[in-house]
Design an enzyme around this catalytic site. Structure first.
Site, PDB file in Angstrom:
ATOM      1  N   MET A 167       0.834  -1.200   0.000  1.00  0.00           N
ATOM      2  CA  MET A 167       0.000   0.000   0.000  1.00  0.00           C
ATOM      3  C   MET A 167       0.871   1.253   0.000  1.00  0.00           C
ATOM      4  O   MET A 167       0.379   2.364   0.250  1.00  0.00           O
ATOM      5  CB  MET A 167      -0.940   0.000   1.208  1.00  0.00           C
ATOM      6  CG  MET A 167      -1.896  -1.194   1.180  1.00  0.00           C
ATOM      7  SD  MET A 167      -3.432  -0.903   2.067  1.00  0.00           S
ATOM      8  CE  MET A 167      -2.818  -0.637   3.717  1.00  0.00           C
ATOM      9  N   GLY A 168       2.181   1.077  -0.260  1.00  0.00           N
ATOM     10  CA  GLY A 168       3.045   2.247  -0.396  1.00  0.00           C
ATOM     11  C   GLY A 168       3.504   2.826   0.923  1.00  0.00           C
ATOM     12  O   GLY A 168       3.380   2.211   1.972  1.00  0.00           O
ATOM     13  N   ARG A 172       2.310   3.017   9.367  1.00  0.00           N
ATOM     14  CA  ARG A 172       1.520   3.788  10.340  1.00  0.00           C
ATOM     15  C   ARG A 172       2.373   4.336  11.487  1.00  0.00           C
ATOM     16  O   ARG A 172       1.876   5.144  12.270  1.00  0.00           O
ATOM     17  CB  ARG A 172       0.388   2.922  10.904  1.00  0.00           C
ATOM     18  CG  ARG A 172      -0.713   2.634   9.889  1.00  0.00           C
ATOM     19  CD  ARG A 172      -1.897   1.944  10.534  1.00  0.00           C
ATOM     20  NE  ARG A 172      -3.053   1.872   9.658  1.00  0.00           N
ATOM     21  CZ  ARG A 172      -3.381   0.798   8.931  1.00  0.00           C
ATOM     22  NH1 ARG A 172      -2.637  -0.292   8.977  1.00  0.00           N
ATOM     23  NH2 ARG A 172      -4.453   0.809   8.155  1.00  0.00           N
ATOM     24  N   ASP A 185       2.182  -9.144   8.961  1.00  0.00           N
ATOM     25  CA  ASP A 185       0.745  -9.387   8.839  1.00  0.00           C
ATOM     26  C   ASP A 185       0.561 -10.899   8.713  1.00  0.00           C
ATOM     27  O   ASP A 185       0.218 -11.414   7.647  1.00  0.00           O
ATOM     28  CB  ASP A 185       0.192  -8.658   7.613  1.00  0.00           C
ATOM     29  CG  ASP A 185       0.448  -7.163   7.692  1.00  0.00           C
ATOM     30  OD1 ASP A 185      -0.358  -6.464   8.313  1.00  0.00           O
ATOM     31  OD2 ASP A 185       1.483  -6.693   7.162  1.00  0.00           O
ATOM     32  N   GLN A 207     -10.549  -2.683   1.829  1.00  0.00           N
ATOM     33  CA  GLN A 207     -10.131  -3.363   3.064  1.00  0.00           C
ATOM     34  C   GLN A 207     -10.173  -2.464   4.294  1.00  0.00           C
ATOM     35  O   GLN A 207      -9.759  -2.883   5.369  1.00  0.00           O
ATOM     36  CB  GLN A 207      -8.742  -3.983   2.886  1.00  0.00           C
ATOM     37  CG  GLN A 207      -7.597  -2.989   2.809  1.00  0.00           C
ATOM     38  CD  GLN A 207      -6.299  -3.672   2.433  1.00  0.00           C
ATOM     39  OE1 GLN A 207      -6.135  -4.179   1.322  1.00  0.00           O
ATOM     40  NE2 GLN A 207      -5.350  -3.696   3.363  1.00  0.00           N
ATOM     41  N   HIS A 259       9.201  -3.291   3.484  1.00  0.00           N
ATOM     42  CA  HIS A 259       8.850  -3.490   2.077  1.00  0.00           C
ATOM     43  C   HIS A 259      10.107  -3.785   1.251  1.00  0.00           C
ATOM     44  O   HIS A 259      10.098  -4.643   0.367  1.00  0.00           O
ATOM     45  CB  HIS A 259       8.188  -2.231   1.501  1.00  0.00           C
ATOM     46  CG  HIS A 259       6.919  -1.820   2.187  1.00  0.00           C
ATOM     47  ND1 HIS A 259       6.836  -0.701   2.973  1.00  0.00           N
ATOM     48  CD2 HIS A 259       5.689  -2.369   2.196  1.00  0.00           C
ATOM     49  CE1 HIS A 259       5.594  -0.563   3.434  1.00  0.00           C
ATOM     50  NE2 HIS A 259       4.877  -1.572   2.977  1.00  0.00           N
TER      51      HIS A 259
HETATM   52  P1  AMP Z   1       1.494  -2.791   3.502  1.00  0.00           P
HETATM   53  O1  AMP Z   1       2.038  -1.770   2.571  1.00  0.00           O
HETATM   54  O2  AMP Z   1       1.527  -2.380   4.943  1.00  0.00           O
HETATM   55  O3  AMP Z   1       0.177  -3.360   3.055  1.00  0.00           O
HETATM   56  O4  AMP Z   1       2.516  -4.004   3.443  1.00  0.00           O
HETATM   57  C1  AMP Z   1       2.861  -4.594   2.211  1.00  0.00           C
HETATM   58  C2  AMP Z   1       3.611  -5.872   2.491  1.00  0.00           C
HETATM   59  O5  AMP Z   1       4.783  -5.575   3.260  1.00  0.00           O
HETATM   60  C3  AMP Z   1       2.786  -6.879   3.308  1.00  0.00           C
HETATM   61  O6  AMP Z   1       3.046  -8.192   2.821  1.00  0.00           O
HETATM   62  C4  AMP Z   1       3.332  -6.679   4.700  1.00  0.00           C
HETATM   63  O7  AMP Z   1       3.206  -7.830   5.523  1.00  0.00           O
HETATM   64  C5  AMP Z   1       4.790  -6.377   4.423  1.00  0.00           C
HETATM   65  N1  AMP Z   1       5.377  -5.679   5.556  1.00  0.00           N
HETATM   66  C6  AMP Z   1       4.978  -4.498   6.108  1.00  0.00           C
HETATM   67  N2  AMP Z   1       5.737  -4.177   7.179  1.00  0.00           N
HETATM   68  C7  AMP Z   1       6.634  -5.193   7.325  1.00  0.00           C
HETATM   69  C8  AMP Z   1       7.682  -5.465   8.250  1.00  0.00           C
HETATM   70  N3  AMP Z   1       7.969  -4.652   9.268  1.00  0.00           N
HETATM   71  N4  AMP Z   1       8.384  -6.614   8.086  1.00  0.00           N
HETATM   72  C9  AMP Z   1       8.105  -7.475   7.076  1.00  0.00           C
HETATM   73  N5  AMP Z   1       7.131  -7.267   6.170  1.00  0.00           N
HETATM   74  C10 AMP Z   1       6.400  -6.145   6.287  1.00  0.00           C
END
Ligand code: AMP
Length: 285
Positions: free
Chosen positions: A30-31, A187, A150, A61, A37
């Site tokens: 989600m950037g 966040r 997650d 979502q 990431h």
């Molecule tokens: P998001 O942008 O928050 O939807 O995350 C995109 C992807 O990055 C998802 O598969 C998350 O589980 C992964 N992700 C986000 N934060 C972390 C982190 N601290 N460690 C590992 N993977 C992460």
């Protein structure tokens, strides 16, 4: 690096690579990218595949009272980061591109989506599985990478891929943390300096709980109670949930005898943070 917001163009670019015999790896996000990431991207790069990163803040979502509108966004900064990381193609569709008409078709992974984050965020995982299946159909990757930050989402996506025979492999990547233990999250920018300091209690209490299990504690409820007390003693955080569950299928656990997931969600002010730890146990002799 190539970039596009257009599904037709994306399909054309990916099809060219497939014709050349390249495997395709997808990292959906989600950037507002951070080192978590970028670690997923590194893992994708290491496969030698053509790496596609998607950036899409998916309205489907988010609940009506959640933070869709204020979710942090900075596409140009993200584009620089993914280019530096050696990504081949950035896909950043608009909401209109992804949802040109009201959705009436959804993908739902039942049961797994009712516990933990699913209990407090009805419809959240249906939004996730629906957008991830759309991305899988659009990009048609051979491998997709998800973070274990997650963990429930990761298990749900694996189950969706298995139940629906989707022709790709899902790989999980361990949680990436700050040096002081805080799990990286887009966040985290919303936390005040004080809240950020207090939020360290999440990773610390998970580590301590792991220590208790390693030292022989086998009661799931005792572990949950220990974490609850630690968090309320040392922070203003409001607990959404703290639960010990089976690490493979999220089923209820009373006695810890198999690998368990300790998962929690805690609010600091208006910011809801999640963290977790998977703990393996030696079978009792
Ligand atoms: P998001 O942008 O928050 O939807 O995350 C995109 C992807 O990055 C998802 O598969 C998350 O589980 C992964 N992700 C986000 N934060 C972390 C982190 N601290 N460690 C590992 N993977 C992460």
């Amino acid at each position: 690096m190539q970039r596009t917001a257009n599904i037709t163009e994306l399909r054309k670019l990916v099809a060219e690579k497939k014709r050349l015999g390249k495997a395709i790896a997808l990292v959906p996000t989600m950037g507002y990218l951070h080192r978590g990431h970028l670690t997923l991207i590194e893992n994708a790069k290491q496969t030698g595949a053509y790496v596609v990163v998607s950036i899409f803040v998916n309205p489907l979502q988010f609940g009506p009272n959640e933070d869709y509108a204020r979710y942090p966004r900075d596409l140009e900064r993200d584009a620089r980061l993914v280019e530096e990381a050696g990504v081949d193609l950035l896909f950043h569709p608009s909401v209109e591109e992804m949802y040109p008409q009201p959705m009436v078709t959804f993908v739902e992974v039942s049961q797994l989506d009712k516990v933990l984050c699913g209990a407090n965020r009805p419809g959240h995982f249906r939004g996730v599985t629906t957008v991830v299946s759309k991305l899988f159909h659009i990009v048609q990757p051979d491998i997709a990478f998800f973070g274990q930050k997650d963990y429930q989402q990761y298990l749900i996506i694996r189950r969706m891929v298995s139940d629906l025979n989707l022709p790709l492999e899902v790989r999980g990547v361990p949680i990436v943390r700050e040096e002081d233990g805080l799990a990286l999250s887009s966040r985290n920018v919303f936390l005040s300096a004080e809240q950020r300091q207090e939020a360290l209690i999440l990773s610390r209490s998970l580590r301590e709980a792991e220590g208790l299990i390693k030292n022989g504690e086998r009661s799931a409820r005792e572990i949950e109670e220990f974490i609850r007390k630690t968090i309320s003693r040392e922070s203003q955080g409001l607990v959404d949930y703290i639960e010990v569950r089976d690490a493979d299928d999220l089923s209820d656990v009373v006695n810890i005898e198999r690998p368990v997931l300790i998962a929690l969600a805690v609010r600091f002010g208006s910011t809801r943070l999640i963290d977790n730890k998977v703990v393996e146990v030696e079978p009792d002799v």
